[in-house]
Design an enzyme around this catalytic site. Structure first.
Site, PDB file in Angstrom:
ATOM      1  N   ARG A 121       0.717  -1.258   0.127  1.00 52.98           N
ATOM      2  CA  ARG A 121       0.086  -0.048  -0.073  1.00 52.98           C
ATOM      3  C   ARG A 121       0.985   1.206  -0.016  1.00 52.98           C
ATOM      4  NH1 ARG A 121      -3.159   2.287   4.340  1.00 52.98           N
ATOM      5  NH2 ARG A 121      -4.728   3.778   3.368  1.00 52.98           N
ATOM      6  N   HIS A 125       0.677   4.234  -2.711  1.00 52.90           N
ATOM      7  CA  HIS A 125       0.147   5.370  -2.564  1.00 52.90           C
ATOM      8  C   HIS A 125       1.339   6.506  -2.720  1.00 52.90           C
ATOM      9  CE1 HIS A 125      -3.611   4.855   0.315  1.00 52.90           C
ATOM     10  NE2 HIS A 125      -3.578   3.952  -0.653  1.00 52.90           N
ATOM     11  N   HIS A 261      -5.405  -6.222  -3.583  1.00 53.92           N
ATOM     12  CA  HIS A 261      -6.328  -6.484  -2.295  1.00 53.92           C
ATOM     13  C   HIS A 261      -6.649  -7.817  -1.887  1.00 53.92           C
ATOM     14  CE1 HIS A 261      -8.404  -2.167  -2.465  1.00 53.92           C
ATOM     15  NE2 HIS A 261      -7.403  -2.217  -1.923  1.00 53.92           N
ATOM     16  N   TRP A 293      -9.912  -8.852   2.610  1.00 53.76           N
ATOM     17  CA  TRP A 293     -10.647  -9.205   1.382  1.00 53.76           C
ATOM     18  C   TRP A 293     -10.852 -10.748   1.169  1.00 53.76           C
ATOM     19  CZ3 TRP A 293      -7.913  -4.786   1.890  1.00 53.76           C
ATOM     20  CH2 TRP A 293      -8.567  -3.572   1.297  1.00 53.76           C
ATOM     21  N   ASP A 322     -14.563  -2.484  -4.985  1.00 51.04           N
ATOM     22  CA  ASP A 322     -14.313  -3.574  -5.408  1.00 51.04           C
ATOM     23  C   ASP A 322     -15.430  -4.434  -6.216  1.00 51.04           C
ATOM     24  OD1 ASP A 322     -11.810  -3.883  -4.130  1.00 51.04           O
ATOM     25  OD2 ASP A 322     -12.887  -3.723  -2.256  1.00 51.04           O
TER      26      ASP A 322
HETATM   27  C1  HEM Z   1      -9.028   0.915  -6.728  1.00 52.18           C
HETATM   28  C2  HEM Z   1      -9.066   1.684  -5.639  1.00 52.18           C
HETATM   29  C3  HEM Z   1      -8.593   1.389  -4.555  1.00 52.18           C
HETATM   30  C4  HEM Z   1      -9.038   1.608  -3.291  1.00 52.18           C
HETATM   31  C5  HEM Z   1     -10.529   2.638  -3.356  1.00 52.18           C
HETATM   32  C6  HEM Z   1      -8.634   1.341  -2.278  1.00 52.18           C
HETATM   33  C7  HEM Z   1      -8.951   1.562  -0.927  1.00 52.18           C
HETATM   34  C8  HEM Z   1      -8.293   0.844   0.215  1.00 52.18           C
HETATM   35  C9  HEM Z   1      -8.672   0.965   1.516  1.00 52.18           C
HETATM   36  C10 HEM Z   1      -9.910   1.930   2.085  1.00 52.18           C
HETATM   37  C11 HEM Z   1      -7.797   0.235   2.322  1.00 52.18           C
HETATM   38  C12 HEM Z   1      -7.808  -0.125   3.784  1.00 52.18           C
HETATM   39  C13 HEM Z   1      -6.865   1.139   4.391  1.00 52.18           C
HETATM   40  C14 HEM Z   1      -6.863   0.780   6.051  1.00 52.18           C
HETATM   41  O1  HEM Z   1      -7.823   0.649   6.568  1.00 52.18           O
HETATM   42  O2  HEM Z   1      -5.637   0.805   6.596  1.00 52.18           O
HETATM   43  C15 HEM Z   1      -6.910  -0.411   1.564  1.00 52.18           C
HETATM   44  C16 HEM Z   1      -6.024  -0.841   1.801  1.00 52.18           C
HETATM   45  C17 HEM Z   1      -5.007  -1.697   0.881  1.00 52.18           C
HETATM   46  N1  HEM Z   1      -4.675  -1.437  -0.452  1.00 52.18           N
HETATM   47 FE1  HEM Z   1      -6.150  -0.315  -1.608  1.00 52.18          FE
HETATM   48  N2  HEM Z   1      -7.515   0.842  -2.726  1.00 52.18           N
HETATM   49  C18 HEM Z   1      -7.195   0.678  -3.878  1.00 52.18           C
HETATM   50  C19 HEM Z   1      -6.564   0.411  -4.864  1.00 52.18           C
HETATM   51  C20 HEM Z   1      -5.360  -0.259  -4.628  1.00 52.18           C
HETATM   52  C21 HEM Z   1      -4.270  -0.528  -5.303  1.00 52.18           C
HETATM   53  C22 HEM Z   1      -4.130  -0.077  -6.678  1.00 52.18           C
HETATM   54  C23 HEM Z   1      -3.320  -1.399  -4.446  1.00 52.18           C
HETATM   55  C24 HEM Z   1      -2.112  -1.791  -5.150  1.00 52.18           C
HETATM   56  C25 HEM Z   1      -1.497  -1.930  -6.107  1.00 52.18           C
HETATM   57  C26 HEM Z   1      -3.787  -1.413  -3.201  1.00 52.18           C
HETATM   58  C27 HEM Z   1      -3.263  -1.978  -2.296  1.00 52.18           C
HETATM   59  C28 HEM Z   1      -3.875  -2.125  -0.919  1.00 52.18           C
HETATM   60  C29 HEM Z   1      -3.271  -3.088   0.210  1.00 52.18           C
HETATM   61  C30 HEM Z   1      -2.181  -4.064  -0.088  1.00 52.18           C
HETATM   62  C31 HEM Z   1      -4.198  -2.805   1.299  1.00 52.18           C
HETATM   63  C32 HEM Z   1      -4.001  -3.446   2.634  1.00 52.18           C
HETATM   64  C33 HEM Z   1      -3.227  -2.609   3.602  1.00 52.18           C
HETATM   65  C34 HEM Z   1      -2.888  -3.132   5.053  1.00 52.18           C
HETATM   66  O3  HEM Z   1      -3.466  -4.414   5.208  1.00 52.18           O
HETATM   67  O4  HEM Z   1      -2.397  -2.480   5.793  1.00 52.18           O
HETATM   68  N3  HEM Z   1      -5.099  -0.709  -3.336  1.00 52.18           N
HETATM   69  N4  HEM Z   1      -7.297   0.158   0.101  1.00 52.18           N
END
Ligand code: HEM
Length: 461
Positions: A121, A125, A261, A293, A322
Site C-alpha cells: 500500500r 500511495h 487487495h 478481502w 471492489d
Molecule cells: C481501486 C481503488 C482502491 C481503493 C478505493 C482502495 C482502498 C483501500 C482501503 C480503504 C484500504 C484500507 C486501508 C486501511 O484501513 O488501513 C486499502 C488497503 C489496501 N490497499 Fe487499496 N485501494 C485501491 C487500490 C489499491 C491498489 C491499486 C493497490 C496496490 C496496487 C492497493 C493495495 C492495498 C493493500 C495491500 C491494502 C492493505 C493494507 C494493509 O493491510 O495494511 N489498493 N485500500
C-alpha cells in the site's frame, strides 16, 4: 539504398576481412547481451545494435554512451554519477551495491514482520498521486513515485491513514543503505512483498530521484476513495476511471491492480471501513484485527476476484470500488478472467504494477538501473497461510509483451539522434523519418551481416 548496396559490396569484397571481424565481434556482443534489461534498454539496445553491426562499431560502446545501467555494465565500467536526491550525486556502482543490500534487508524485514500488505500500500500511495496531464515537466509537483510519502504533510492525507507506520518500518533500512532513494525503497519493498507472498516477480527498475522537500508533496485527494458515492458523489466506476485515468492507467490496469487487495485488510480505526476483527484476522499474524478481502490475506493469488465475485462470506470485506469490478461491463470482462485464470492475472498484474511503480519517477540515469529480475532467490513462503513462494514466470512474459509494446517514442533523444546519424551515415535520406521497430535499414543491415558471415563460413571470402 545506394548506401546499403555499397556497404554490402564492401562487406563481400575480398579485402574486407578486418571489417568482417568487427562485424563478427559486434554480432557476438549483441547475441551475448543481457536479456533481462528493462523494457526500455532492451528495445534500445536492439535498435542500436543493428546499425552498429553494419558499421562495424562496438555495440557496448554505444550502449555505454546511452547510460543504460544494467548491472553488468556498471560492474565493468562503474564510475557514473547519479543523483538520488535532487542536488546530490552518488556512484552508480555503489548505488547498485546498496540496492542489493537494501533488497535483502527488506526481504528479512517482511519475512519477520509479515508486513507485506502495508508495504504494498505504501508503494501504491507514493506512486498513485501522479497526474499525467501535468507530466514530468512539472516534476516533482506532478506527483508519483518520488518518495514524497516520507513527508508528514502527505502522510496526513485522508487516504494515507496508517502509512506513517510503513514509512517508519523502512527507516532503519534507509539508514543502513543511505544512498538508496526513498522512492526506490518504497517501490522495492512493495515488489518484494508481493514476491514473498507467492506473487509474481516484478522486474522493477531503480534510480528514482527523491522529491527534496515537503513542499514537493501533492495536495490531498489524489488517491481513490473506498466509498466515492459519499465522499465524491461519484459512482464507483466513474470515480475509479477519473482517478486512474488521471494517472494514465486504463480499465485493464484498474482491475489488475485492484487484485492487490488479495493482500491485507481494512481497519476501522484507519480508513474507517470494515469490521474491527474477523475469524481470519483476530490472531494476526502481525497486527491483529481488521477485515480482509480474502481468507489468506498474506498470500498473493487470484482469490480476491473469486471472493469479490461470490460475496458470500460476511467475514470478508467488499468495498463499493471492489464490487463494481463485477458490475461495470468493461471492468467485468477482466475481473471474470482473473477469477478464472490466475496466470493471466499475474501476467497483467506485473505489467500494471511496473507501470504504476514508474509513474512520475525521474530516473538517474534516465534509463534506470536494472537488477537481475531473478536475483532474489526463491525462499520458503514468508506467509503462514500456505504461500508457495515466488512465481518466476513473469519476467520472461513481461519482457516479451513489453518489448512488443515499446515504441520509438520510448527512446531517449540521444538514442534517436544516434540512430539517425547511423541511418544517414549509410545512405538514409535526411527527409525520411527513421521508422522505429521496422527500420528497413536495420533489417537490411542484419541480412547483409548474416550473409557476409555465411559467405565467410563457406569460404567464399
Ligand atoms: C481501486 C481503488 C482502491 C481503493 C478505493 C482502495 C482502498 C483501500 C482501503 C480503504 C484500504 C484500507 C486501508 C486501511 O484501513 O488501513 C486499502 C488497503 C489496501 N490497499 Fe487499496 N485501494 C485501491 C487500490 C489499491 C491498489 C491499486 C493497490 C496496490 C496496487 C492497493 C493495495 C492495498 C493493500 C495491500 C491494502 C492493505 C493494507 C494493509 O493491510 O495494511 N489498493 N485500500
Amino acid at each position: 539504398m545506394a548506401g546499403v548496396a555499397s556497404l554490402s559490396k564492401q562487406l563481400c569484397s575480398a579485402g574486407s576481412v578486418h571489417m568482417l571481424s568487427a562485424v563478427e565481434q559486434s554480432m557476438h556482443r549483441c547475441l551475448a547481451m543481457p536479456v533481462r534489461l528493462s523494457r526500455g534498454p532492451t528495445r534500445k539496445a536492439m535498435l542500436f545494435c543493428a546499425p552498429s553491426i553494419a558499421l562495424g562499431t562496438s555495440f557496448l560502446g554505444g550502449a555505454a554512451a546511452q547510460g543504460v545501467a544494467s548491472v553488468g555494465r556498471v560492474a565493468a565500467g562503474g564510475g557514473a554519477r547519479v543523483a538520488m536526491v535532487a542536488g546530490t550525486a552518488v556512484d552508480t556502482k555503489e548505488y547498485v551495491a546498496q540496492l542489493r543490500g537494501a533488497k535483502e534487508a527488506v526481504r528479512e524485514l517482511i519475512t519477520s514482520k509479515k508486513s507485506n500488505p502495508i508495504l504494498v500500500r505504501l508503494g501504491w500511495h507514493d506512486a498513485g498521486t501522479y497526474d499525467a496531464e501535468q507530466g514530468m515537466a512539472a516534476w516533482p509537483k506532478c506527483g508519483g513515485a518520488n518518495g514524497s510519502m516520507r513527508f508528514k504533510p502527505e502522510q496526513s492525507h485522508s487516504a494515507n491513514a496508517g502509512l506513517a507506520n510503513a514509512v517508519l518500518l523502512l527507516e532503519d533500512i534507509k539508514q543502513r543503505f543511505p544512498q538508496v532513494s526513498h522512492a526506490d525503497l518504497y517501490q522495492m519493498a512493495s515488489a518484494v512483498a508481493i514476491e514473498i507472498a507467492g506473487g509474481p516477480v516484478i522486474p522493477l527498475k531503480y534510480g528514482r530521484v527523491d522529491a527534496a522537500e515537503k513542499d514537493d508533496c501533492v495536495v490531498d485527494g489524489k488517491l481513490p476513495s473506498g466509498d466515492p458515492e459519499s465522499t465524491h458523489k461519484q459512482s464507483p466506476a466513474d470515480h475509479l476511471r477519473k482517478v486512474f485515468y488521471r494517472m494514465g492507467l486504463n480499465d485493464k490496469e484498474i482491475v489488475a491492480l485492484s487484485g492487490a487487495h488479495t493482500l491485507g485488510r481494512v481497519y476501522p480505526d484507519r480508513s474507517g471501513f470494515g469490521k474491527a476483527s474477523t475469524k481470519y484476522t483476530e490472531n494476526g499474524p502481525g497486527t491483529k484485527g481488521g477485515q480482509s478481502w480474502t481468507a489468506e490475506w498474506l498470500k498473493f493469488d487470484n482469490s480476491y476476484f473469486k471472493d469479490v465475485k461470490a460475496r458470500t462470506d460476511p467475514d470478508l470485506v467488499v468495498l463499493s470500488t471492489d464490487g463494481v469490478l463485477f458490475q461495470d461491463p468493461a471492468f467485468r470482462e477482466y475481473a471474470e478472467k482473473y477469477a478464472e485464470d490466475e496466470e493471466l492475472f499475474f501476467k497483467d498484474y506485473v505489467l500494471a504494477h511496473k507501470r504504476l511503480s514508474e509513474l512520475g519517477s525521474k530516473f538517474d540515469p534516465p534509463e534506470g538501473i536494472v537488477l537481475d529480475a531473478q536475483a532474489v532467490s526463491p525462499t520458503p513462503a514468508a506467509s503462514n497461510n500456505g504461500s508457495n513462494g515466488p512465481v518466476a514466470f513473469s519476467a520472461k512474459d513481461y519482457y516479451s509483451e513489453a518489448s512488443a509494446k515499446t515504441s520509438k517514442s520510448d527512446l531517449s533523444p540521444e538514442m534517436k539522434e544516434k540512430i539517425r546519424k547511423e541511418y544517414l551515415g549509410f545512405g538514409g535520406s535526411p527527409d525520411t523519418p527513421v521508422a522505429g521497430g521496422t527500420n528497413p535499414f536495420v533489417v537490411i543491415s542484419i541480412i547483409v551481416a548474416v550473409l557476409a558471415l555465411l559467405s565467410k563460413a563457406i569460404g567464399a571470402i
